[in-house]
Scaffold this motif. Structure first.
Motif, PDB file in Angstrom:
ATOM      1  N   UNK A  60      48.687  45.771  49.488  1.00 52.56           N
ATOM      2  CA  UNK A  60      47.976  44.497  49.723  1.00 52.56           C
ATOM      3  C   UNK A  60      48.169  43.464  48.625  1.00 52.56           C
ATOM      4  N   UNK A  61      48.610  43.882  47.427  1.00 51.93           N
ATOM      5  CA  UNK A  61      48.841  42.902  46.356  1.00 51.93           C
ATOM      6  C   UNK A  61      49.919  41.894  46.735  1.00 51.93           C
ATOM      7  N   UNK A 301      40.886  34.673  43.533  1.00 53.17           N
ATOM      8  CA  UNK A 301      40.987  36.117  43.379  1.00 53.17           C
ATOM      9  C   UNK A 301      42.129  36.532  42.479  1.00 53.17           C
ATOM     10  N   UNK A 302      43.264  35.812  42.562  1.00 52.06           N
ATOM     11  CA  UNK A 302      44.406  36.135  41.715  1.00 52.06           C
ATOM     12  C   UNK A 302      44.107  35.855  40.250  1.00 52.06           C
ATOM     13  N   UNK A 303      43.490  34.714  39.974  1.00 46.73           N
ATOM     14  CA  UNK A 303      43.138  34.387  38.587  1.00 46.73           C
ATOM     15  C   UNK A 303      42.134  35.386  38.038  1.00 46.73           C
ATOM     16  N   UNK A 304      41.184  35.795  38.853  1.00 44.37           N
ATOM     17  CA  UNK A 304      40.179  36.763  38.412  1.00 44.37           C
ATOM     18  C   UNK A 304      40.823  38.105  38.074  1.00 44.37           C
ATOM     19  N   UNK A 305      41.778  38.537  38.900  1.00 45.50           N
ATOM     20  CA  UNK A 305      42.456  39.792  38.634  1.00 45.50           C
ATOM     21  C   UNK A 305      43.299  39.744  37.363  1.00 45.50           C
ATOM     22  N   UNK A 306      44.026  38.643  37.165  1.00 46.39           N
ATOM     23  CA  UNK A 306      44.856  38.506  35.960  1.00 46.39           C
ATOM     24  C   UNK A 306      43.979  38.456  34.709  1.00 46.39           C
ATOM     25  N   UNK A 307      42.869  37.726  34.783  1.00 46.67           N
ATOM     26  CA  UNK A 307      41.962  37.629  33.639  1.00 46.67           C
ATOM     27  C   UNK A 307      41.366  38.992  33.301  1.00 46.67           C
ATOM     28  N   UNK A 308      41.000  39.774  34.326  1.00 46.12           N
ATOM     29  CA  UNK A 308      40.480  41.118  34.083  1.00 46.12           C
ATOM     30  C   UNK A 308      41.515  42.026  33.444  1.00 46.12           C
ATOM     31  N   UNK A 309      42.785  41.908  33.882  1.00 48.26           N
ATOM     32  CA  UNK A 309      43.849  42.711  33.291  1.00 48.26           C
ATOM     33  C   UNK A 309      44.046  42.358  31.813  1.00 48.26           C
TER      34      UNK A 309
END
Length: 330
Positions: A60-61, A301-309
């Motif tokens: 799904x990514x 959602x993409x920015x949130x995922x990158x920031x969490x990583x």
């Protein structure tokens, strides 16, 4: 010419033998395909889990490409118009997104400072109980709320703290004024923080209790002989023993820091309003699923995922600097 002295013999007449070298694994030094052949059965057992992870987590990514499109579901990814970084610019210019980001950061900071230490304190209290029977009863009571859905948890808090709940009914019967908690935007963040503590803190103590059981009891006995109080034993023995698991869980918490409870907040959003309760997850839902702005929602959602990583990688580096392994070794 001098000769090397012979090894001493035991008094019973037997001959001492030199220790044999530790055996090396048979697969060490083999090519990777030979190691795969030797481990085919283990790989076969692990294959269903690998398929599930790839299918539902990694595949799904690829859908994140719609963050760069004016995505229309009836056209699909292949025929939707590419807009580059327009979705990201629209997000940054949206006051609703700025409000959602502010609420998310405030709730994250509040829950990190207040919620994260609670399981540690509970584990220390439970570990200090002398009676195993009392300890088992306390653990059962603390673990139970974890298995309740957020629908039930929110309903329980409404029955307790709502306008017609137990607290206000008791205040009215005692001749006092009502307390506005449920539906009050001013205390909404504190309310959801208390709900998280009640629901999940007991369950989170399991890992800390397991770590406490691995601490050598002789350290406490030696400290007690030296005259150390219970507080000093906790500070110099217990907390250092818990440090690896505390750092590991804190790093994982940072990676999930921008996710502050979608279902919990969505259930209570109509009562307090969007301005006080909108977070990044509900912003994605309201704009993507409800509003149809799929590209904008995917960009958030993409920015949130990158920031969490990035948070996880940075925290892991800090853990290595303090001599801890963290999530993975460098």
């Amino acid at each position: 010419m001098s000769t090397a002295p012979s090894p001493p013999k035991p008094r019973d007449g037997t001959t001492l033998k030199a220790p044999s070298p530790s055996p090396t694994p048979r697969h060490q030094g083999l090519p990777w395909w030979d190691r795969l052949k030797r481990s085919w059965f283990v790989l076969l057992l692990a294959s269903p889990g690998v398929v599930v992870i790839i299918t539902f987590h990694y595949y799904p990514l690829l859908g994140n490409v719609i963050a760069f499109q004016d995505y229309q579901p009836y056209l699909g990814i292949g025929k939707s118009l590419w807009v580059g970084f327009d979705n990201f610019r629209n997000v940054l210019e949206d006051p609703a997104f700025i409000n959602a980001l502010k609420n998310t950061l405030v709730i994250t900071a509040l829950q990190t400072v207040v919620v994260f230490p609670v399981p540690i304190i509970l584990a220390l209290v439970l570990n200090s109980l002398m009676s195993d029977r009392i300890k088992v009863i306390a653990q059962s009571i603390l673990y139970l709320p974890h298995f309740l859905s957020w629908v039930i948890v929110v309903a329980v808090f409404q029955q307790m703290l709502g306008g017609t709940g137990l607290l206000n009914n008791w205040l009215r019967s005692s001749g006092h004024g009502m307390v506005s908690i449920i539906g009050n935007a001013d205390v909404f963040k504190e309310l959801i923080t208390s709900q998280v503590i009640w629901k999940d803190s007991g369950w989170a103590t399991i890992l800390f209790l397991a770590a406490l059981s691995q601490i050598n009891r002789s350290l406490y006995e030696a400290a007690s002989v030296d005259g150390a109080s219970k507080l000093r034993q906790t500070w110099h023995i217990t907390l250092p023993g818990l440090r690896p698991i505390i750092i590991l869980l804190f790093i994982l918490k940072l990676g999930d820091s921008l996710t502050v409870g979608f279902e919990q907040i969505l259930l209570q959003q109509p009562a307090v309003g969007v301005h006080a309760s909108e977070v990044l997850d509900t912003y994605v839902y309201n704009n993507g699923i409800v509003g149809g702005a799929w590209g904008v929602a995917a960009a958030v959602g993409l920015v949130k995922g990158i920031f969490g990583l990035l948070l996880v990688l940075s925290a892991n580096k800090v853990a290595h600097a303090f001599g801890e392994e963290g999530v993975y070794k460098a």
